[in-house]
Design a protein around this motif. Structure first.
Motif, PDB file in Angstrom:
ATOM      1  N   ARG A  14       0.830  -1.207   0.000  1.00 38.98           N
ATOM      2  CA  ARG A  14       0.000   0.000   0.000  1.00 38.98           C
ATOM      3  C   ARG A  14       0.866   1.260   0.000  1.00 38.98           C
ATOM      4  NH1 ARG A  14      -3.915  -2.332   4.693  1.00 38.98           N
ATOM      5  NH2 ARG A  14      -5.478  -3.296   3.352  1.00 38.98           N
ATOM      6  N   SER A  21       1.794   6.997  -6.519  1.00 34.45           N
ATOM      7  CA  SER A  21       0.594   7.687  -6.998  1.00 34.45           C
ATOM      8  C   SER A  21       0.876   9.146  -7.303  1.00 34.45           C
ATOM      9  CB  SER A  21      -0.512   7.593  -5.936  1.00 34.45           C
ATOM     10  OG  SER A  21      -0.244   8.475  -4.863  1.00 34.45           O
ATOM     11  N   VAL A  32     -10.243   8.676   2.309  1.00 35.38           N
ATOM     12  CA  VAL A  32     -10.880   8.194   1.077  1.00 35.38           C
ATOM     13  C   VAL A  32      -9.977   8.464  -0.121  1.00 35.38           C
ATOM     14  CG1 VAL A  32     -12.855   8.525  -0.464  1.00 35.38           C
ATOM     15  CG2 VAL A  32     -13.205   8.429   2.003  1.00 35.38           C
ATOM     16  N   GLN A  33      -9.377   9.641  -0.174  1.00 35.60           N
ATOM     17  CA  GLN A  33      -8.473   9.968  -1.282  1.00 35.60           C
ATOM     18  C   GLN A  33      -7.253   9.044  -1.282  1.00 35.60           C
ATOM     19  OE1 GLN A  33      -8.115  14.135  -0.155  1.00 35.60           O
ATOM     20  NE2 GLN A  33      -8.847  14.718  -2.204  1.00 35.60           N
ATOM     21  N   LYS A  35      -7.112   5.939  -0.121  1.00 35.48           N
ATOM     22  CA  LYS A  35      -7.543   4.613  -0.575  1.00 35.48           C
ATOM     23  C   LYS A  35      -7.757   4.596  -2.085  1.00 35.48           C
ATOM     24  CE  LYS A  35      -9.604   3.048   3.734  1.00 35.48           C
ATOM     25  NZ  LYS A  35     -10.820   2.610   4.438  1.00 35.48           N
ATOM     26  N   HIS A  36      -8.371   5.647  -2.617  1.00 35.41           N
ATOM     27  CA  HIS A  36      -8.591   5.714  -4.066  1.00 35.41           C
ATOM     28  C   HIS A  36      -7.267   5.787  -4.825  1.00 35.41           C
ATOM     29  CE1 HIS A  36     -12.916   5.743  -4.206  1.00 35.41           C
ATOM     30  NE2 HIS A  36     -12.997   6.766  -3.362  1.00 35.41           N
ATOM     31  N   ALA A  37      -6.329   6.554  -4.299  1.00 35.62           N
ATOM     32  CA  ALA A  37      -5.019   6.671  -4.953  1.00 35.62           C
ATOM     33  C   ALA A  37      -4.296   5.319  -4.957  1.00 35.62           C
ATOM     34  CB  ALA A  37      -4.166   7.730  -4.251  1.00 35.62           C
ATOM     35  N   ASP A  39      -5.705   2.310  -4.793  1.00 35.00           N
ATOM     36  CA  ASP A  39      -6.418   1.428  -5.722  1.00 35.00           C
ATOM     37  C   ASP A  39      -6.093   1.763  -7.176  1.00 35.00           C
ATOM     38  OD1 ASP A  39      -7.631   0.045  -3.667  1.00 35.00           O
ATOM     39  OD2 ASP A  39      -9.532   1.159  -3.792  1.00 35.00           O
ATOM     40  N   ALA A  40      -6.116   3.041  -7.510  1.00 38.29           N
ATOM     41  CA  ALA A  40      -5.868   3.446  -8.892  1.00 38.29           C
ATOM     42  C   ALA A  40      -4.440   3.120  -9.324  1.00 38.29           C
ATOM     43  CB  ALA A  40      -6.132   4.942  -9.048  1.00 38.29           C
ATOM     44  N   THR A  41      -3.483   3.394  -8.458  1.00 40.26           N
ATOM     45  CA  THR A  41      -2.081   3.139  -8.813  1.00 40.26           C
ATOM     46  C   THR A  41      -1.798   1.654  -8.912  1.00 40.26           C
ATOM     47  OG1 THR A  41      -1.497   5.175  -7.662  1.00 40.26           O
ATOM     48  CG2 THR A  41       0.309   3.696  -8.221  1.00 40.26           C
ATOM     49  N   SER A  43      -3.979  -0.635  -9.674  1.00 43.31           N
ATOM     50  CA  SER A  43      -4.641  -1.116 -10.893  1.00 43.31           C
ATOM     51  C   SER A  43      -3.836  -0.779 -12.133  1.00 43.31           C
ATOM     52  CB  SER A  43      -6.034  -0.494 -11.014  1.00 43.31           C
ATOM     53  OG  SER A  43      -6.854  -0.931  -9.971  1.00 43.31           O
ATOM     54  N   THR A  44      -3.198   0.370 -12.129  1.00 42.28           N
ATOM     55  CA  THR A  44      -2.429   0.811 -13.289  1.00 42.28           C
ATOM     56  C   THR A  44      -1.071   0.122 -13.385  1.00 42.28           C
ATOM     57  OG1 THR A  44      -3.478   2.971 -13.165  1.00 42.28           O
ATOM     58  CG2 THR A  44      -1.459   2.828 -14.451  1.00 42.28           C
TER      59      THR A  44
END
Length: 122
Positions: A14, A21, A32-33, A35-37, A39-41, A43-44
């Motif tokens: 993480r 990110s 929340v930001q 966690k989203h960062a 997840d997005a990183t 995934s990419t």
């Protein structure tokens, strides 16, 4: 040349993802930001891509990478409260007192299914 040990815990993955990110320390992100960062990183780039990005930054800009990694680790510890998000997560087993078993030769692996697995060395 020696190889540095790498911690393979979920929090390390993480922190690597947050480090890689686009989120900035100056953004003062919410949980929340963060966690989203992550997840997005992930995934990419995937876990190994995030680790590679961390290694690249430490090689090219060690003076700023240390500060960013410290921030990423603190954010992960705060957001995830030092506990894994997956209730089925089990910590890695403790290594036996005798150390690692001897490496296997390819001929010892005959009959085993072929797959793409990440091999972890001791």
């Amino acid at each position: 040349m020696w190889s540095a040990p790498y911690d393979l815990s979920i929090d390390t993955a993480r922190a690597d993802a947050l480090f890689a990110s686009t989120l900035q320390i100056s953004d003062e992100p919410s949980a929340v930001q963060v966690k989203h960062a992550i997840d997005a990183t992930t995934s990419t780039l995937g876990d190994l891509g995030c680790a590679a990005r961390v290694a690249q930054e430490f090689g090219e800009h060690p003076e700023t990478a240390v500060t960013r990694m410290r921030w990423a680790r603190e954010e992960v510890a705060c957001v995830f409260d030092d506990s894994p998000s997956d209730p089925d997560y089990a910590p890695r087993p403790v290594r036996p007192a005798g150390g690692c078993p001897a490496p296997r030769r390819p001929s010892d692996m005959a009959g085993r299914p072929v797959g793409r697995h990440l091999l972890l060395a001791c």
